[in-house]
Design a protein around this motif. Structure first.
Motif, PDB file in Angstrom:
ATOM      1  N   VAL A   1      42.532  20.733  -8.204  1.00  0.00           N
ATOM      2  CA  VAL A   1      41.778  20.987  -6.972  1.00  0.00           C
ATOM      3  C   VAL A   1      41.666  19.700  -6.150  1.00  0.00           C
TER       4      VAL A   1
ATOM      5  N   PHE B   1      39.688  22.517 -18.217  1.00  0.00           N
ATOM      6  CA  PHE B   1      38.842  22.240 -17.052  1.00  0.00           C
ATOM      7  C   PHE B   1      39.211  20.919 -16.396  1.00  0.00           C
TER       8      PHE B   1
ATOM      9  N   VAL C   1      34.369  18.629 -16.022  1.00  0.00           N
ATOM     10  CA  VAL C   1      34.635  18.403 -14.600  1.00  0.00           C
ATOM     11  C   VAL C   1      33.863  17.174 -14.105  1.00  0.00           C
TER      12      VAL C   1
ATOM     13  N   ASP D   1      32.227  25.811 -16.162  1.00  0.00           N
ATOM     14  CA  ASP D   1      32.223  24.811 -17.231  1.00  0.00           C
ATOM     15  C   ASP D   1      30.858  24.728 -17.903  1.00  0.00           C
TER      16      ASP D   1
ATOM     17  N   LEU E   1      42.363  21.694 -14.332  1.00  0.00           N
ATOM     18  CA  LEU E   1      42.045  22.531 -13.169  1.00  0.00           C
ATOM     19  C   LEU E   1      41.319  21.727 -12.094  1.00  0.00           C
ATOM     20  N   ALA E   2      40.337  20.920 -12.507  1.00  0.00           N
ATOM     21  CA  ALA E   2      39.602  20.102 -11.540  1.00  0.00           C
ATOM     22  C   ALA E   2      40.514  19.075 -10.892  1.00  0.00           C
TER      23      ALA E   2
ATOM     24  N   LEU F   1      34.330  25.854 -10.653  1.00  0.00           N
ATOM     25  CA  LEU F   1      34.734  25.182 -11.885  1.00  0.00           C
ATOM     26  C   LEU F   1      33.541  24.569 -12.624  1.00  0.00           C
TER      27      LEU F   1
ATOM     28  N   LEU G   1      35.941  25.895  -4.765  1.00  0.00           N
ATOM     29  CA  LEU G   1      36.687  25.835  -6.021  1.00  0.00           C
ATOM     30  C   LEU G   1      36.013  24.906  -7.029  1.00  0.00           C
ATOM     31  N   LEU G   2      35.567  23.746  -6.578  1.00  0.00           N
ATOM     32  CA  LEU G   2      34.876  22.839  -7.492  1.00  0.00           C
ATOM     33  C   LEU G   2      33.548  23.432  -7.963  1.00  0.00           C
TER      34      LEU G   2
END
Length: 595
Positions: A291, A284, A134, A316, A287-288, A312, A308-309
């Motif tokens: 977001v 990841f 991330v 991670d 997903l990042a 993550l 959310l971050l």
């Protein structure tokens, strides 16, 4: 400076630069004591080099290049910043307890936890420098969307850290820094410079998030940059996921000597570990990116974006960290306690009454193990920055078991393991010189090389080998053999050693304590007296006739002044912080009142 000239804001530049210079002065000042003592101590250690002449006829300034680059990051290994198990992770086990390797090792009744999963170029490692998928995605996003002044300096220092971490794998660049940049040859492990990347990448990530939060990034530029960042970071993870098995050998040094089925299982499980982490990192990244896209497209609010971050990044980083530092690492004090062996108890029961003797423990790696020092004054032990003269003594004499040198170090006991049973026994060394002794004569030498070489044949009980640089300390002193002269240690503390002696005539005494010029002061009957170095590493003094007491006391030099500077600068820093917060609060209140 260039920007300030162009925009005609030089006064602002001067003020900002002046504040930074003041901050630098306060930063150094608030650590003045520590920095001074490290600097003065460094020149006496391996980091300061050696006075001995090397094979090429030169004197070494700092660590040897080969020694300093022993832990060099591999070029391809750099990608474990994104894929933690790219090279197996750790040398302390790493394979699954119910995996392929464990299954094969059962046939050999071997423990899988003793087999290293790491197979990279470093001698060993406790884990990779994993920066996080991330964090890397957002940092690379910053390279695409931030202005030059916000990103290029971060990119340069990160790249510099990576190139220097390669060490022996990029020797030309390493030698440039090692030979010409101040203090760089003091590093023990060049790979540790990656701590810069562990700071700079999250820093650039934070800058990107701040600009996103404040809405300072153009949406079209952000979306384009996000796509490029995903293709870059996600593309690397995808490359290793799909082609990593063909690109890498997964075989460590010397593993060709293992049984074929064991080596094959190790390669296979390492490949699986790499693919699993490559897929994990790719997931990841996606997903990042999702977001960030959702926030930029106004699909989610700021609160949801941050939460959310945060989730993550935590998901991670924490599981990877727990692979190398988990609950099993921490043990109760009673489990960690070092208990004496029967050999230790036998030595601790020493009944001679004279302190100051040392112990040589041959049941451990003598000069790489510190456990002996838990109970005894060890002639061995380990420190990454040993005094360079003692390291010279290890290399030239102690590692070659020169008992003449062990005797002058007052090595009274030797712990020896039985080759058959492993049981430890204690051997008493009656030839140890003692904590201090009078010599019959002094042999002056011209160079450090001659001084250390003389210890091979010189009887240190009777002759003191002295560098001619200390000749003034013996001006007019003529030592002679005298069987009635005696000296013994009566008290030993780390910062105080006390001796009592009787001598019918003036003589020269050698003390089996390591000579160190910064802070140690000698006294005879409470009056300060000069001392000098003898036998390459020991202390020596010219002593007057009669019955007297000798003391060596340690007091850190300039301690009061350095403490005062450190305290004053620390208080100024705190005062500056309070003032800055107060000024900001006043300004905010005035703005509120005016609005």
């Amino acid at each position: 400076l260039v920007l300030s000239i162009r925009e005609r804001i030089l006064p602002h530049f001067a003020k900002a630069t002046g504040l930074l210079a003041l901050a630098a002065v306060l930063a150094v000042g608030s650590n003045a004591g520590m920095l001074y003592y490290i600097d003065s101590h460094s020149s006496e250690t391996m980091r300061g080099g050696s006075e001995l002449t090397s094979a090429d006829g030169k004197k070494q300034d700092g660590l040897g290049l080969q020694y300093a680059t022993a832990w060099s990051y591999g070029k391809a290994e750099t990608f474990n910043m994104l894929i933690p198990n790219l090279y197996g992770g750790t040398s302390q086990g790493g394979f699954s307890q119910d995996g392929e390797v464990a299954g094969v090792l059962r046939n050999y009744r071997a423990d899988v936890s003793q087999v290293p999963a790491y197979w990279g170029p470093q001698p060993m490692t406790s884990g990779p420098v994993y920066l996080g998928a991330v964090a890397l995605l957002l940092a690379v996003l910053g390279m695409f969307v931030l202005r030059g002044r916000s990103k290029w300096w971060v990119f340069v220092v990160t790249l510099l850290a990576v190139l220097l971490s390669w060490g022996s794998n990029f020797m030309g660049f390493t030698e440039l820094f090692f030979n010409y940049f101040p203090m760089y040859n003091k590093f023990r492990t060049v790979s540790m410079i990656l701590v810069i990347a562990e700071w700079s990448v999250p820093f650039l990530m934070a800058v990107v998030l701040q600009r996103l939060w404040c809405g300072e990034l153009d949406r079209q530029r952000l979306m384009k940059g996000l796509r490029s960042a995903v293709l870059t970071v996600g593309g690397i993870a995808l490359l290793f996921l799909v082609f990593g098995g063909a690109l890498m050998s997964f075989s460590g040094q010397g593993e060709d000597q293992l049984p074929q089925e064991v080596a094959s299982a190790m390669r296979s499980e390492r490949a699986s570990m790499m693919r699993a982490d490559a897929f994990r990192s790719l997931l990841f990244v996606l997903l990042a990116a999702g977001v960030v896209w959702a926030f930029a497209a106004e699909k989610i609010k700021k609160t949801a974006f941050v939460l959310l971050l945060g989730v993550l990044v935590t998901a991670d980083m924490v599981p990877v960290n727990l692979r190398y530092l988990n609950g099993d690492t921490f043990v109760l004090p009673n489990r960690a306690e070092i208990r004496p062996t029967e050999a230790d108890r036998q030595i601790l029961a020493d009944s001679t009454g004279e302190p100051g003797y040392r112990v040589l423990n041959l049941s451990v790696s003598t000069f790489n193990d510190a456990s002996t020092s838990y109970f005894h004054r060890s002639v061995g032990g380990y420190h990454g920055a040993k005094l360079h003269r003692y390291q010279d003594l290890i290399d030239r004499h102690l590692s070659k078991m020169n008992m003449n040198v062990y005797n002058m170090l007052n090595t009274r006991y030797v712990i020896v393991p039985d080759q058959q049973t492993g049981r430890l026994s204690v051997q008493h060394n009656p030839e140890a010189n003692g904590a201090a002794w009078f010599v019959d004569s002094v042999a002056f030498v011209e160079t450090p090389d001659l001084e250390i070489d003389a210890l091979t044949t010189t009887d240190t009980k009777r002759v003191a080998v002295v560098d001619e640089r200390f000749a003034d300390a013996l001006q007019g002193v003529v030592p002679a053999a005298d069987s009635t002269a005696s000296i013994r240690m009566t008290e030993y503390r780390v910062n105080l050693q006390r001796y009592e002696y009787t001598a019918p005539a003036e003589g020269v005494a050698v003390f089996s304590e390591i000579y160190y010029p910064h802070g140690w002061t000698a006294y005879v009957d409470g009056e300060e007296a000069p001392y000098f170095r003898a036998d390459y590493v020991l202390r020596a003094m010219a002593l007057p006739a009669g019955n007297h007491t000798v003391e060596f006391r340690f007091r850190a030099p300039h301690y009061a002044a350095l403490t005062a500077v450190t305290r004053a600068c620390s208080l100024l820093l705190l005062a500056g912080l309070v003032a800055a917060v107060s000024v900001a609060a006043v300004r905010k209140r005035k703005q509120t009142e005016n609005s």
